[in-house]
Design an enzyme around this catalytic site. Structure first.
Site, PDB file in Angstrom:
ATOM      1  N   GLU A  68      -6.290  22.840  19.019  1.00  0.00           N
ATOM      2  CA  GLU A  68      -6.339  23.509  17.721  1.00  0.00           C
ATOM      3  C   GLU A  68      -7.363  22.823  16.827  1.00  0.00           C
ATOM      4  O   GLU A  68      -7.052  21.817  16.179  1.00  0.00           O
ATOM      5  CB  GLU A  68      -4.968  23.445  17.047  1.00  0.00           C
ATOM      6  CG  GLU A  68      -3.885  24.153  17.818  1.00  0.00           C
ATOM      7  CD  GLU A  68      -2.764  24.587  16.887  1.00  0.00           C
ATOM      8  OE1 GLU A  68      -2.527  25.794  16.802  1.00  0.00           O
ATOM      9  OE2 GLU A  68      -2.161  23.730  16.231  1.00  0.00           O
ATOM     10  N   LYS A  89       5.936  27.756  10.823  1.00  0.00           N
ATOM     11  CA  LYS A  89       5.718  26.758   9.763  1.00  0.00           C
ATOM     12  C   LYS A  89       6.839  26.836   8.707  1.00  0.00           C
ATOM     13  O   LYS A  89       7.969  27.159   9.043  1.00  0.00           O
ATOM     14  CB  LYS A  89       4.329  26.919   9.143  1.00  0.00           C
ATOM     15  CG  LYS A  89       3.223  26.976  10.188  1.00  0.00           C
ATOM     16  CD  LYS A  89       1.867  26.781   9.587  1.00  0.00           C
ATOM     17  CE  LYS A  89       0.809  27.033  10.642  1.00  0.00           C
ATOM     18  NZ  LYS A  89      -0.521  26.660  10.233  1.00  0.00           N
ATOM     19  N   ASN A  97       4.133  29.640  15.702  1.00  0.00           N
ATOM     20  CA  ASN A  97       4.558  28.553  14.814  1.00  0.00           C
ATOM     21  C   ASN A  97       4.753  29.148  13.417  1.00  0.00           C
ATOM     22  O   ASN A  97       3.775  29.463  12.744  1.00  0.00           O
ATOM     23  CB  ASN A  97       3.465  27.469  14.815  1.00  0.00           C
ATOM     24  CG  ASN A  97       3.736  26.379  13.798  1.00  0.00           C
ATOM     25  OD1 ASN A  97       4.844  26.260  13.265  1.00  0.00           O
ATOM     26  ND2 ASN A  97       2.718  25.567  13.521  1.00  0.00           N
ATOM     27  N   HIS A 141       1.208  18.522  15.534  1.00  0.00           N
ATOM     28  CA  HIS A 141       0.481  19.626  14.900  1.00  0.00           C
ATOM     29  C   HIS A 141      -0.430  19.043  13.823  1.00  0.00           C
ATOM     30  O   HIS A 141      -0.096  18.037  13.193  1.00  0.00           O
ATOM     31  CB  HIS A 141       1.471  20.634  14.284  1.00  0.00           C
ATOM     32  CG  HIS A 141       0.773  21.854  13.759  1.00  0.00           C
ATOM     33  ND1 HIS A 141       0.198  21.888  12.519  1.00  0.00           N
ATOM     34  CD2 HIS A 141       0.538  23.068  14.322  1.00  0.00           C
ATOM     35  CE1 HIS A 141      -0.368  23.073  12.342  1.00  0.00           C
ATOM     36  NE2 HIS A 141      -0.178  23.803  13.422  1.00  0.00           N
ATOM     37  N   SER A 151      -6.428  30.583  13.982  1.00  0.00           N
ATOM     38  CA  SER A 151      -6.794  31.938  13.558  1.00  0.00           C
ATOM     39  C   SER A 151      -6.854  32.942  14.708  1.00  0.00           C
ATOM     40  O   SER A 151      -7.711  33.833  14.733  1.00  0.00           O
ATOM     41  CB  SER A 151      -8.116  31.917  12.775  1.00  0.00           C
ATOM     42  OG  SER A 151      -7.958  31.167  11.587  1.00  0.00           O
ATOM     43  N   GLY A 184      -5.515  28.478  10.053  1.00  0.00           N
ATOM     44  CA  GLY A 184      -5.199  29.136   8.784  1.00  0.00           C
ATOM     45  C   GLY A 184      -6.417  29.495   7.953  1.00  0.00           C
ATOM     46  O   GLY A 184      -6.297  29.851   6.779  1.00  0.00           O
ATOM     47  N   GLU A 193      -1.004  19.681  10.901  1.00  0.00           N
ATOM     48  CA  GLU A 193      -0.413  19.454   9.564  1.00  0.00           C
ATOM     49  C   GLU A 193       0.466  18.210   9.565  1.00  0.00           C
ATOM     50  O   GLU A 193       0.617  17.549   8.535  1.00  0.00           O
ATOM     51  CB  GLU A 193       0.348  20.717   9.126  1.00  0.00           C
ATOM     52  CG  GLU A 193      -0.638  21.826   8.746  1.00  0.00           C
ATOM     53  CD  GLU A 193      -0.242  23.224   9.185  1.00  0.00           C
ATOM     54  OE1 GLU A 193       0.949  23.490   9.386  1.00  0.00           O
ATOM     55  OE2 GLU A 193      -1.154  24.070   9.326  1.00  0.00           O
TER      56      GLU A 193
HETATM   57  C1  PEP Z   1      -1.104  26.859  13.801  1.00  0.00           C
HETATM   58  O1  PEP Z   1      -0.436  26.657  12.832  1.00  0.00           O
HETATM   59  O2  PEP Z   1      -0.881  26.199  14.829  1.00  0.00           O
HETATM   60  C2  PEP Z   1      -2.163  27.860  13.732  1.00  0.00           C
HETATM   61  C3  PEP Z   1      -2.963  27.969  14.759  1.00  0.00           C
HETATM   62  O3  PEP Z   1      -2.230  28.619  12.603  1.00  0.00           O
HETATM   63  P1  PEP Z   1      -3.122  29.966  12.397  1.00  0.00           P
HETATM   64  O4  PEP Z   1      -2.918  30.813  13.608  1.00  0.00           O
HETATM   65  O5  PEP Z   1      -2.577  30.585  11.151  1.00  0.00           O
HETATM   66  O6  PEP Z   1      -4.543  29.532  12.265  1.00  0.00           O
END
Ligand code: PEP
Length: 255
Positions: A167, A11, A9, A95, A213, A173, A97
Site C-alpha cells: 500500500e 477503518k 478495511n 497499516h 485507491s 485515500g 495509519e
Molecule cells: C486502506 O485503507 O488500506 C486503503 C487502501 O484505503 P483506500 O482504498 O481508501 O485508498
C-alpha cells in the site's frame, strides 16, 4: 495458483446499523464472488455484530489491529483470544495509519505479527512507501526494511497464515492509485524479497494484495498483473456495489 483475496478495511467509519447493513448486503451477494476470497475488517466494536451478519456466508471477518500481549493490564488494547472468540480470521498488521499516524515501529509490528500468527490467525502485513520516499527512489528500500523487520523470526511453515499488502502511502485515500506497472514492479520485488526471507516456493504461494485507491473502475487493470493477488480496499469497500465490482474484477482476472 494463488486464490485472489479482496478485503475491505472499514477503518473508523460506520454506525453499528450501517456496518450490519453493509455486511448483510455483501453476504447476500456471495453467489457472485467467484473464486475471490472476501473479507471485511470493521472497527473492533462492530466485529461481533458484523460476524453475526455474515455467519454462514463465505465472508471472513478481520480486525484492524491487535496487541501482542495475551491479556492483562493494557488499557485500551485488544488481544488475540478476544478476536478468536469473535470468529475473526484476519488481522491487519502495520497499516500505514498505524505506522504513520499512531507511530507504530517495525519492532512493535514484528511482535504483533508473531502474536497474530501464534493465535492461528492470518496476518495481513502492510508495507509501502511515502511520496517523498518514492521520489527519492527509496521505494524498494522502504518495502524491504518493513518486510525484513516485520517478518523477523517467522518460520516458513507459517507462511500460509501470511498475506502481504503493498500500500503506497501516497495512494491511500487520495484517489491516486499506483499504475498497474508501478504495482507490478513493487509486487514482483516483494515476492523476490519473500523468496530471500523464506524460499522461492514459499514466496510463490504468498498472496500480495495491492491497496491504495482501488475502485471498481481501476480494479481490472490492477488485478491483471501477475503478482497482484487481490486488493486491500478502504473507501470503496464502504458501498456494496463498488466493493462487489472489485471482487468480481479479481475473480475475472485470476481465472
Ligand atoms: C486502506 O485503507 O488500506 C486503503 C487502501 O484505503 P483506500 O482504498 O481508501 O485508498
Amino acid at each position: 495458483m494463488r486464490k485472489p483475496f479482496v478485503a475491505g478495511n472499514w477503518k473508523m467509519n460506520l454506525t453499528k446499523a450501517e456496518a450490519v447493513a453493509l455486511a448483510s448486503g455483501l453476504a447476500a451477494k456471495a453467489g457472485a464472488f467467484g473464486s475471490t476470497e472476501v473479507g471485511v475488517i470493521p472497527a473492533f466494536v462492530h466485529i461481533d455484530c458484523v460476524a453475526a451478519a455474515v455467519k454462514g456466508s463465505p465472508v471472513g471477518v478481520g480486525a484492524q489491529d491487535m496487541y501482542f500481549e495475551k491479556g492483562g493490564a493494557f488499557t485500551g488494547e485488544v488481544c488475540a483470544s478476544m478476536l478468536t472468540d469473535l470468529a475473526v480470521k484476519y488481522v491487519l498488521v502495520g497499516h500505514s495509519e498505524r505506522r504513520h499516524v499512531i507511530g507504530e515501529t517495525d519492532a512493535l509490528l514484528n511482535k504483533k505479527l508473531h502474536a497474530v500468527i501464534n493465535a492461528g490467525l492470518v496476518a495481513i502485513l502492510c508495507v509501502g512507501e511515502k511520496i517523498e520516499e518514492r521520489k527519492a527512489n527509496k521505494t524498494f528500500d522502504v518495502c524491504k526494511t518493513q518486510l525484513v523487520e516485520g517478518l523477523k523470526g517467522l518460520d516458513k511453515s507459517k507462511a500460509g497464515q501470511l498475506v502481504i499488502a503493498y500500500e503506497p502511502v501516497w495512494a491511500i485515500g487520495t484517489g491516486l492509485n499506483a499504475t498497474k506497472e508501478q504495482a507490478q514492479e513493487v509486487h514482483a520485488f516483494i515476492r523476490g524479497e519473500l523468496a530471500k526471507i523464506f524460499d522461492a516456493a514459499t514466496a510463490a504461494g504468498i498472496r500480495i494484495q495491492y491497496g491504495g485507491s482501488v475502485k471498481a473502475s481501476n480494479a481490472a487493470e490492477l488485478m491483471s498483473q501477475p503478482d497482484v493477488d487481490g486488493a486491500l480496499v478502504g473507501g470503496a469497500s464502504l458501498k456494496v456495489d463498488e466493493f462487489m465490482g472489485i471482487i468480481t474484477a479479481a475473480a475475472a482476472a485470476k481465472k
